[in-house]
Design a protein around this motif. Structure first.
Motif, PDB file in Angstrom:
ATOM      1  N   PRO A   1       0.802  -1.243   0.000  1.00  0.00           N
ATOM      2  CA  PRO A   1       0.000   0.000   0.000  1.00  0.00           C
ATOM      3  C   PRO A   1       0.831   1.289   0.000  1.00  0.00           C
ATOM      4  N   HIS A   2       2.109   1.249  -0.465  1.00  0.00           N
ATOM      5  CA  HIS A   2       2.955   2.438  -0.586  1.00  0.00           C
ATOM      6  C   HIS A   2       3.020   3.189   0.761  1.00  0.00           C
ATOM      7  N   ARG A   3       3.593   2.537   1.748  1.00  0.00           N
ATOM      8  CA  ARG A   3       3.566   3.081   3.106  1.00  0.00           C
ATOM      9  C   ARG A   3       4.353   4.380   3.266  1.00  0.00           C
ATOM     10  N   ILE A   4       5.447   4.546   2.540  1.00  0.00           N
ATOM     11  CA  ILE A   4       6.269   5.748   2.734  1.00  0.00           C
ATOM     12  C   ILE A   4       6.276   6.663   1.510  1.00  0.00           C
ATOM     13  N   CYS A   5       5.603   6.268   0.439  1.00  0.00           N
ATOM     14  CA  CYS A   5       5.537   7.091  -0.776  1.00  0.00           C
ATOM     15  C   CYS A   5       4.085   7.368  -1.141  1.00  0.00           C
ATOM     16  N   ASN A   6       3.889   8.487  -1.810  1.00  0.00           N
ATOM     17  CA  ASN A   6       2.554   8.862  -2.248  1.00  0.00           C
ATOM     18  C   ASN A   6       2.132   7.975  -3.419  1.00  0.00           C
ATOM     19  N   ALA A   7       0.992   7.287  -3.268  1.00  0.00           N
ATOM     20  CA  ALA A   7       0.533   6.341  -4.290  1.00  0.00           C
ATOM     21  C   ALA A   7       0.296   7.029  -5.630  1.00  0.00           C
ATOM     22  N   THR A   8      -0.140   8.286  -5.581  1.00  0.00           N
ATOM     23  CA  THR A   8      -0.407   9.023  -6.816  1.00  0.00           C
ATOM     24  C   THR A   8       0.869   9.236  -7.619  1.00  0.00           C
ATOM     25  N   TRP A   9       1.957   9.577  -6.920  1.00  0.00           N
ATOM     26  CA  TRP A   9       3.220   9.804  -7.620  1.00  0.00           C
ATOM     27  C   TRP A   9       3.793   8.496  -8.162  1.00  0.00           C
ATOM     28  N   VAL A  10       3.629   7.400  -7.440  1.00  0.00           N
ATOM     29  CA  VAL A  10       4.102   6.108  -7.939  1.00  0.00           C
ATOM     30  C   VAL A  10       3.324   5.722  -9.202  1.00  0.00           C
TER      31      VAL A  10
ATOM     32  N   SER B   1      18.795  16.464 -28.237  1.00  0.00           N
ATOM     33  CA  SER B   1      19.216  17.300 -27.103  1.00  0.00           C
ATOM     34  C   SER B   1      18.315  17.075 -25.890  1.00  0.00           C
ATOM     35  N   ILE B   2      17.008  17.027 -26.130  1.00  0.00           N
ATOM     36  CA  ILE B   2      16.070  16.811 -25.022  1.00  0.00           C
ATOM     37  C   ILE B   2      16.278  15.428 -24.414  1.00  0.00           C
ATOM     38  N   MET B   3      16.475  14.424 -25.269  1.00  0.00           N
ATOM     39  CA  MET B   3      16.688  13.071 -24.738  1.00  0.00           C
ATOM     40  C   MET B   3      17.982  12.989 -23.932  1.00  0.00           C
ATOM     41  N   PHE B   4      19.021  13.680 -24.396  1.00  0.00           N
ATOM     42  CA  PHE B   4      20.288  13.659 -23.657  1.00  0.00           C
ATOM     43  C   PHE B   4      20.119  14.291 -22.272  1.00  0.00           C
ATOM     44  N   ILE B   5      19.478  15.472 -22.215  1.00  0.00           N
ATOM     45  CA  ILE B   5      19.259  16.128 -20.921  1.00  0.00           C
ATOM     46  C   ILE B   5      18.361  15.266 -20.042  1.00  0.00           C
ATOM     47  N   GLY B   6      17.342  14.652 -20.644  1.00  0.00           N
ATOM     48  CA  GLY B   6      16.458  13.778 -19.894  1.00  0.00           C
ATOM     49  C   GLY B   6      17.181  12.590 -19.302  1.00  0.00           C
ATOM     50  N   LEU B   7      18.113  12.017 -20.049  1.00  0.00           N
ATOM     51  CA  LEU B   7      18.886  10.883 -19.536  1.00  0.00           C
ATOM     52  C   LEU B   7      19.789  11.294 -18.380  1.00  0.00           C
ATOM     53  N   ILE B   8      20.368  12.475 -18.457  1.00  0.00           N
ATOM     54  CA  ILE B   8      21.170  12.985 -17.339  1.00  0.00           C
ATOM     55  C   ILE B   8      20.279  13.148 -16.109  1.00  0.00           C
ATOM     56  N   MET B   9      19.088  13.690 -16.302  1.00  0.00           N
ATOM     57  CA  MET B   9      18.145  13.862 -15.195  1.00  0.00           C
ATOM     58  C   MET B   9      17.763  12.513 -14.582  1.00  0.00           C
ATOM     59  N   LEU B  10      17.512  11.503 -15.427  1.00  0.00           N
ATOM     60  CA  LEU B  10      17.137  10.184 -14.929  1.00  0.00           C
ATOM     61  C   LEU B  10      18.292   9.515 -14.192  1.00  0.00           C
ATOM     62  N   THR B  11      19.495   9.672 -14.726  1.00  0.00           N
ATOM     63  CA  THR B  11      20.666   9.078 -14.078  1.00  0.00           C
ATOM     64  C   THR B  11      20.912   9.690 -12.712  1.00  0.00           C
ATOM     65  N   ALA B  12      20.686  10.993 -12.601  1.00  0.00           N
ATOM     66  CA  ALA B  12      20.993  11.720 -11.355  1.00  0.00           C
ATOM     67  C   ALA B  12      19.779  11.907 -10.449  1.00  0.00           C
ATOM     68  N   ALA B  13      18.617  11.367 -10.832  1.00  0.00           N
ATOM     69  CA  ALA B  13      17.392  11.575 -10.046  1.00  0.00           C
ATOM     70  C   ALA B  13      17.608  11.171  -8.591  1.00  0.00           C
ATOM     71  N   TRP B  14      17.223  12.071  -7.666  1.00  0.00           N
ATOM     72  CA  TRP B  14      17.461  11.813  -6.248  1.00  0.00           C
ATOM     73  C   TRP B  14      16.453  12.607  -5.428  1.00  0.00           C
ATOM     74  N   GLY B  15      16.390  12.294  -4.160  1.00  0.00           N
ATOM     75  CA  GLY B  15      15.524  13.026  -3.248  1.00  0.00           C
ATOM     76  C   GLY B  15      15.956  12.788  -1.818  1.00  0.00           C
ATOM     77  N   VAL B  16      15.583  13.709  -0.942  1.00  0.00           N
ATOM     78  CA  VAL B  16      15.904  13.548   0.477  1.00  0.00           C
ATOM     79  C   VAL B  16      15.194  12.321   1.034  1.00  0.00           C
ATOM     80  N   THR B  17      14.006  12.045   0.519  1.00  0.00           N
ATOM     81  CA  THR B  17      13.251  10.846   0.889  1.00  0.00           C
ATOM     82  C   THR B  17      13.009  10.025  -0.367  1.00  0.00           C
ATOM     83  N   GLN B  18      12.534   8.789  -0.178  1.00  0.00           N
ATOM     84  CA  GLN B  18      12.219   7.958  -1.338  1.00  0.00           C
ATOM     85  C   GLN B  18      11.073   8.566  -2.143  1.00  0.00           C
ATOM     86  N   ASN B  19      10.140   9.207  -1.476  1.00  0.00           N
ATOM     87  CA  ASN B  19       9.047   9.858  -2.185  1.00  0.00           C
ATOM     88  C   ASN B  19       9.574  11.020  -3.033  1.00  0.00           C
ATOM     89  N   GLY B  20      10.548  11.752  -2.514  1.00  0.00           N
ATOM     90  CA  GLY B  20      11.178  12.823  -3.288  1.00  0.00           C
ATOM     91  C   GLY B  20      11.896  12.283  -4.503  1.00  0.00           C
TER      92      GLY B  20
END
Length: 596
Positions: A145-154, A190-209
């Motif tokens: 039931p997505h205990r620590i993450c928002n179900a909508t974002w998942v 260009s957009i795909m390259f920037i998007g891949l960098i964003m996906l590779t580096a995706a992070w958050g203070v919490t798992q939901n972030g």
């Protein structure tokens, strides 16, 4: 023997000192016949292949195909003798590079269960490649039931990328017709390259972030992915057709093969993605693919799998910027002829007026295709549960997916080889593919328990692989090609983008619908979209197999000039019109003698 030709209003300007009837010598006639009646479309008597009786048509086509095959094999052997690697270099330059964007797209988009180009061009899947790994590793976040993450974002992981793809398909399609193919291609990479960098580096203070960052990165990357559809199709086709006034035999005989050869790079992207994911998990999980999976292994696996295509995409930005300077040449020529700068709004209006029903075919078939083929994944989840009832590992799903991609690639290549065959071609290929997939889904739908049993699960599995094969050797390849081919140059990217966006709406519709019905009901629902796709193709899709696109552009100039009835060429031959267009009487203008 000399012949007379009446030029009528087309007679050269000048004082009226003679009748506008030109006495044409035999040599002049031979030159005209060579240009206007090439031997790959007309027989020795000057009869168009579509006008021949069936038996004569079959003989003519088989003779021409045999001759062309011998010529191509002879050229390949000559290249091989001169340099053993030259045939591979030719294939890489003419087939791999034009489809590099789609290959990288296919590699990346499959990562989170959105198999844009797997066997059914999956855009959204709740069961995919990385998602099971995330669910096994980050259980409290990714698994209900997505205990620590928002179900909508998942859940948004499945919806936001397709939203980005739809935005890219429509937006970049319009920009491609406005600013040119080259700038659209550069922008996508260009957009795909920037998007891949964003996906590779995706992070958050919490798992939901982290999930939120991941979702928005997918949306941004999706814009570039969506733009690849209209840009790759239109630029690949126009590269095949060329921008000169006279078409070539290569244009007429192999246009479809060139475009679909670029398109099938999606399949290779999916194949290498699956192989690399398996290898990465084995490397970072101590040589084992079995659970439990450590968070460190999962993070390294997913991030490196995004970083690898980022390198290739950066190179693609360079290649498209400096090595594809003439990608917009045919569009520029068409705009110059129509005296248009910027976006050709008049062509857009005329396209919907004269080719509106074709949009029903290209957009409707693509919608049916994506709804229908989204359901293919249902097969895999069901037969794995029967074969491995206590399985908790993600490896069996990945390995079966790898086999399925291999089967799909066979379908891709067979489609590429036969899509220009005048006796089979685009329309028949798409109809047969839709029909076969309808049959392969309707059988287990009404015998679900029978095929899910241990004794008959292998038959169930066979239908899964066959449905993948007939998708690629059918609507998956054809929808990509004809959505650009049946429209005029000035509006081609826009029409392709709208058609592709309709397909993604189909995938979105399926992903929402499947959340509210059980598996048995899904099998009842899915097949009818295959039947719908076949009927839409039958009634509204023209067959452009064997049609010289220069003729279609010539007809378009008559339409632009408000003189549609004055065009009598093969572009309005009944063989190249849809059933709807024939019923509307478009074919009444065809007259081979008047056109000559």
């Amino acid at each position: 023997m000399d012949e007379y030709r009446d030029y009528g209003p087309a007679a050269p300007p000048g004082p009226e000192t003679h009748s506008p009837v030109h006495r044409m010598t035999q040599n002049e006639k031979q030159i005209f016949d060579y240009l206007l009646k090439p031997d790959d479309s007309y027989n020795e008597a000057g009869v168009y292949w579509g006008d021949m009786p069936l038996a004569q048509q079959v003989k003519y086509v088989m003779k021409g195909d045999s001759k062309e095959s011998k010529r191509e094999l002879s050229n390949i052997w000559a290249m091989f003798k001169k340099d053993p690697f030259s045939p591979f270099a030719y294939y890489f330059k003419n087939m791999v590079l034009p489809g590099a964007g789609l290959g990288l797209e296919g590699y990346v988009v499959s990562r989170d269960g959105m198999h844009l180009v797997d066997f059914f061009r999956y855009v959204l899947f709740s069961i995919g490649n990385l998602k099971p790994l995330f669910e096994s590793t980050f259980t409290d976040c990714w698994k209900k039931p997505h205990r620590i993450c928002n179900a909508t974002w998942v859940a948004a992981v499945e919806y936001m990328e397709i939203s980005g793809i739809i935005v890219g398909q429509i937006l970049v399609g319009i920009l491609g017709d406005w600013l040119g193919r080259r700038w659209g291609l550069i922008q996508d990479a260009s957009i795909m390259f920037i998007g891949l960098i964003m996906l590779t580096a995706a992070w958050g203070v919490t798992q939901n972030g982290w999930v939120i960052c991941y979702v928005w990165s997918l949306f941004f990357y999706g814009i570039g992915v969506g733009g690849e559809y209209p840009m790759t199709a239109t630029s690949g086709m126009e590269n095949a057709v060329g921008s000169g006034k006279v078409s070539t035999k290569e244009d007429r005989l192999h246009r479809g093969r060139k475009v679909t050869s670029a398109f099938l790079m999606q399949g290779w992207g999916q194949f290498f993605n699956q192989v690399i994911l398996i290898l990465l998990l084995l490397i970072f999980h101590h040589g084992s693919g079995n659970p439990p999976y450590s968070k460190v292994a999962a993070q390294w696996t997913y991030r490196i799998s995004f970083a690898i295509p980022a390198v290739g995409t950066l190179w693609l930005v360079y290649y498209r910027t400096f090595k594809m300077r003439s990608a917009s040449k045919q569009l520029a020529a068409a705009k110059k002829k129509s005296k248009v700068t910027g976006y050709d709004t008049e062509s857009l209006k005329l396209t919907f007026t004269y080719f509106g029903p074709r949009m029903i075919a290209t957009a409707g078939a693509w919608f049916a295709n994506d709804v229908f083929f989204y359901g293919n994944k249902l097969f895999q989840s069901e037969f794995i549960d029967v074969i491995l009832p206590d399985n908790t590992s993600i490896m069996p799903g990945w390995l079966y997916n790898l086999i399925n991609v291999g089967v799909s690639l066979v379908g891709y290549y067979l489609a590429s080889f036969l899509i220009d065959n005048k006796l089979y071609g685009r329309k028949r290929m798409q109809m047969v593919g839709f029909l076969m997939d309808f049959i392969l889904f309707i059988i287990p739908a009404f015998h679900f328990s029978y095929y899910k049993s241990t004794a008959h699960v292998r038959e169930f599995q066979t239908m899964y692989f066959l449905s993948s094969f007939f998708n690629q050797f059918g609507p998956n390849a054809v929808t990509f090609l004809v959505a650009a081919e049946v429209y005029p140059t000035p509006i081609r990217a826009t029409a392709h983008g709208v058609s592709a966006a309709a397909g993604k709406l189909g995938a979105l519709f399926a992903s929402v619908l499947y959340n509210y019905i059980d598996t048995q009901t899904k099998f009842y629902v899915v097949p009818w979209f295959g039947l719908m796709g076949m009927l839409v193709t039958l009634f509204f899709l023209p067959d452009t197999t064997g049609l010289d696109l220069k003729e279609q552009e010539r007809r378009w100039q008559y339409i632009r000039a408000g003189r549609e009835s004055d065009y009598h060429g093969v572009a309005v031959h009944p063989k190249h019109l849809s059933w709807w267009e024939r019923w509307r009487g478009v074919g009444r203008f065809y007259d081979a003698d008047m056109d000559y």
